[in-house]
Scaffold this active site. Structure first.
Site: not given
Length: 216
Positions: A45-46
């Site tokens: 997840s960024e």
């Protein structure tokens, strides 16, 4: 089974053993529900998570654990956290095997528009541009048409582009469509639909796969 479940169950089949993947906001966040644990997939997840697990409801949530879209999530054993610079370095250095993003529009060239609708406020394009450009494979998981019945798979995108010529596969509740420099190739249709319905709801030109059309 809802349309989201149908899309995500089929999209999960594209994910291989040990793949490192990123899942965009919206429909793609349901995909981990259909990835068997034995595949040992690492979800990135960024906002700085490696080893993200499935989403969870509010009653079971750790209020400090959210994905990039603000959804409460779980962690897999061995998960780790990094800052934004490291997180996006992973993306930019093409360490993502697969990125799965939603779409407002996608076209015959594989161009993707998924970040802004005219007249609606948005804080910015976020990480979508780099996720679309840098992942080794980009899957679009989206409904075939909008809630108003407008076609989303077009000859050319009308909305502002997220990234050009980036899409490899489109998966909707009606069809699985491969995207290449030659255009759109219809590979599969849902069991409860027909070829005529898929063609009627797609503006972009579809070529039938040489291997024939399978059902899912």
């Amino acid at each position: 089974m809802s349309y989201k479940d149908k899309i995500c169950r089929r999209a999960a089949q594209e994910i291989g053993f040990g793949n490192v993947i990123n899942l965009g906001i919206g429909i793609p966040t349901w995909i981990p529900r259909y990835i068997p644990d034995e595949k040992n997939v690492i979800v990135h997840s960024e906002n700085g998570i490696l080893g993200m697990g499935r989403d969870c409801n509010l009653e079971n949530a750790d209020r400090d654990l959210i994905d990039a879209g603000g959804t409460y999530i779980q962690l897999k054993k061995g998960a780790s956290f990094v800052d934004s610079a490291v997180s996006f370095a992973l993306v930019r250095s093409k360490r993502l095997d697969i990125s799965v993003l939603g779409a407002l529009e996608v076209d015959e060239n594989g161009d993707l528009a998924n970040w802004i609708m005219p007249g609606r406020h948005t804080p910015g394009i976020g990480g979508a541009m780099e996720l679309a450009q840098k992942a080794n494979t980009l899957i679009v998981a989206t409904t075939h048409c909008t809630k108003k019945g407008q076609k989303k798979i077009l000859r050319r995108c009308n909305l502002p582009i997220t990234a050009k010529a980036c899409v490899n596969i489109i998966i909707t509740e009606l069809a699985v469509i491969a995207v290449s420099p030659k255009g759109l190739t219809l590979q599969e249709i849902a069991q409860e639909t027909t070829l005529d319905e898929v063609l009627d709801k797609t503006e972009g030109k579809l070529t039938i796969s040489e291997q024939g059309i399978k059902t899912f």
